[in-house]
Design a protein around this motif. Structure first.
Motif, short mmCIF file in Angstrom:
data_model
loop_
_atom_site.label_atom_id
_atom_site.label_comp_id
_atom_site.label_asym_id
_atom_site.label_seq_id
_atom_site.Cartn_x
_atom_site.Cartn_y
_atom_site.Cartn_z
N ALA A 112 -1.48 -2.68 -5.87
CA ALA A 112 -0.78 -3.93 -5.59
C ALA A 112 -1.69 -5.14 -5.80
O ALA A 112 -1.26 -6.16 -6.37
N PHE A 113 -2.94 -5.03 -5.39
CA PHE A 113 -3.87 -6.14 -5.60
C PHE A 113 -4.11 -6.36 -7.10
O PHE A 113 -4.18 -7.51 -7.56
N ARG A 114 -4.25 -5.28 -7.84
CA ARG A 114 -4.48 -5.42 -9.28
C ARG A 114 -3.31 -6.14 -9.95
O ARG A 114 -3.50 -6.93 -10.89
N ARG A 158 -1.66 -9.85 14.73
CA ARG A 158 -0.24 -10.06 14.46
C ARG A 158 0.41 -8.71 14.18
O ARG A 158 -0.06 -7.95 13.33
N LEU A 159 1.50 -8.43 14.92
CA LEU A 159 2.17 -7.15 14.82
C LEU A 159 2.64 -6.90 13.39
O LEU A 159 3.22 -7.77 12.74
N LEU A 160 2.39 -5.69 12.92
CA LEU A 160 2.79 -5.29 11.57
C LEU A 160 3.97 -4.33 11.59
O LEU A 160 4.97 -4.53 10.91
N GLU A 294 3.08 -6.13 3.33
CA GLU A 294 4.19 -5.65 2.51
C GLU A 294 3.96 -4.21 2.05
O GLU A 294 4.85 -3.35 2.16
N VAL A 295 2.76 -3.93 1.57
CA VAL A 295 2.47 -2.59 1.04
C VAL A 295 2.48 -1.56 2.16
O VAL A 295 3.06 -0.47 2.00
N VAL A 296 1.86 -1.86 3.29
CA VAL A 296 1.81 -0.89 4.40
C VAL A 296 3.21 -0.59 4.90
O VAL A 296 3.57 0.58 5.14
#
Length: 313
Positions: A112-114, A158-160, A294-296
């Protein structure tokens, strides 16, 4: 003091050997030694002493090292502020992850970072949640995903998401040659010998608190912090283990392990993103943590489908 001096000093302290540090940094040993000597002369004290295996920090060196991450962070913040919000986000993000997540989300995060933040280099560090929050607070991590941590003066949380816990048992676990049911109650889990990560672990705290509410307690057979070692012990029949969804997902398809959902009650750990205080004013951390969240979340949703399908009805 120059920025490069501090960066090189930090790397020498990490590696503990001048020759290897010079190789990593692409410098000659003589050039790196001169930098250390200049820094020591400027500060008027020795920063390293030699032992039989290389270099170790003096007390003064350790005090300097404690300040270096925050110094470098403030410099990076200033550089990004000067470039302005219109410039592409770039730099290195150091992310802390608990072991169960580190096993399963690192590759999706790097992908995702790439794609979305191509000029950001992602570096991950594994650790217990309480330790990760501490490292965020002292500036050694830019952010971390952590389990069940209280609010802290050193870091903002911050809650994920909430992550469900499952039981992982050996393929031969059960009574009278019968496998355990696919769905277990908390009382069922209390009757099993367990391999846990110890009292300081957030997952164990959730389990112990839930059992205490019904007048029971976990039967801890072994305490091992390393998740890989825990699963190895489960395979060999030393006990079962209660593990977060992200860690359970990697067990799908393992013929020596069986997965079981827990009901009455459902056990969950809260996941939060920890960042340094006011760090979200920094574009690198702000945009990176949005992408991490978002990814998690996407991965946890997919993990839940996969694990429930693997367990069956």
């Amino acid at each position: 003091m120059e920025i490069k001096q501090l960066q090189h000093f930090s790397r020498i302290a990490e590696i503990g050997n001048l020759t290897r540090a010079a190789t990593v940094l692409g410098l000659t040993q003589a050039a790196l030694s001169r930098q250390v000597a200049q820094l020591e002369a400027e500060l008027g004290t020795d920063l390293f002493r030699r032992n039989g295996r290389g270099l170790v920090l003096t007390d003064a060196g350790q005090r300097l090292l404690d300040h270096v991450p925050n110094i470098l962070r403030q410099i990076a913040l200033a550089e990004r502020a000067v470039r302005g919000s219109t410039a592409p986000v770039q730099g290195t993000l150091v992310l802390g992850l608990p072991p169960s997540l580190a096993r399963t989300v690192v590759v999706p995060l790097i992908d995702a970072f790439r794609e979305r933040l191509p000029e950001v280099a992602l570096r991950t560090v594994d650790g217990l949640s309480a330790n990760l929050v501490e490292l965020v607070g002292i500036g050694k991590l830019d952010c971390a995903v952590v389990y069940n941590q209280p609010q802290s003066d050193a870091a903002e949380l911050r809650l994920l998401a909430d992550e469900e816990l499952y039981l992982v048992a050996g393929s031969k676990t059960g009574r009278a040659g019968k496998a355990l049911p696919r769905t277990l109650t908390l009382a069922d889990v209390a009757s099993l010998p367990l391999v846990t990560a110890g009292n300081a672990n957030a997952v164990h705290a959730v389990l112990a608190t839930a059992m205490a509410a019904i007048g029971l307690q976990p039967q801890v057979a072994h305490e091992i912090e390393n998740l890989t070692a825990i699963l190895d012990l489960v395979r060999k029949g030393y006990g079962s283990s209660v593990i977060p969804l992200s860690g359970v997902h990697s067990c799908i398809g393992d013929p020596e392990l069986r997965l079981h959902r827990i009901r009455k009650a459902v056990l969950r750990c809260s996941l939060s993103v920890a960042t340094p205080t006011r760090a979200l004013q920094d574009a690198l951390i702000a945009q990176s943590t949005l992408l991490i969240r978002e990814v998690v979340r996407q991965q946890l949703a997919q993990f839940h489908k996969d694990v429930e399908q693997a367990i069956g009805v």
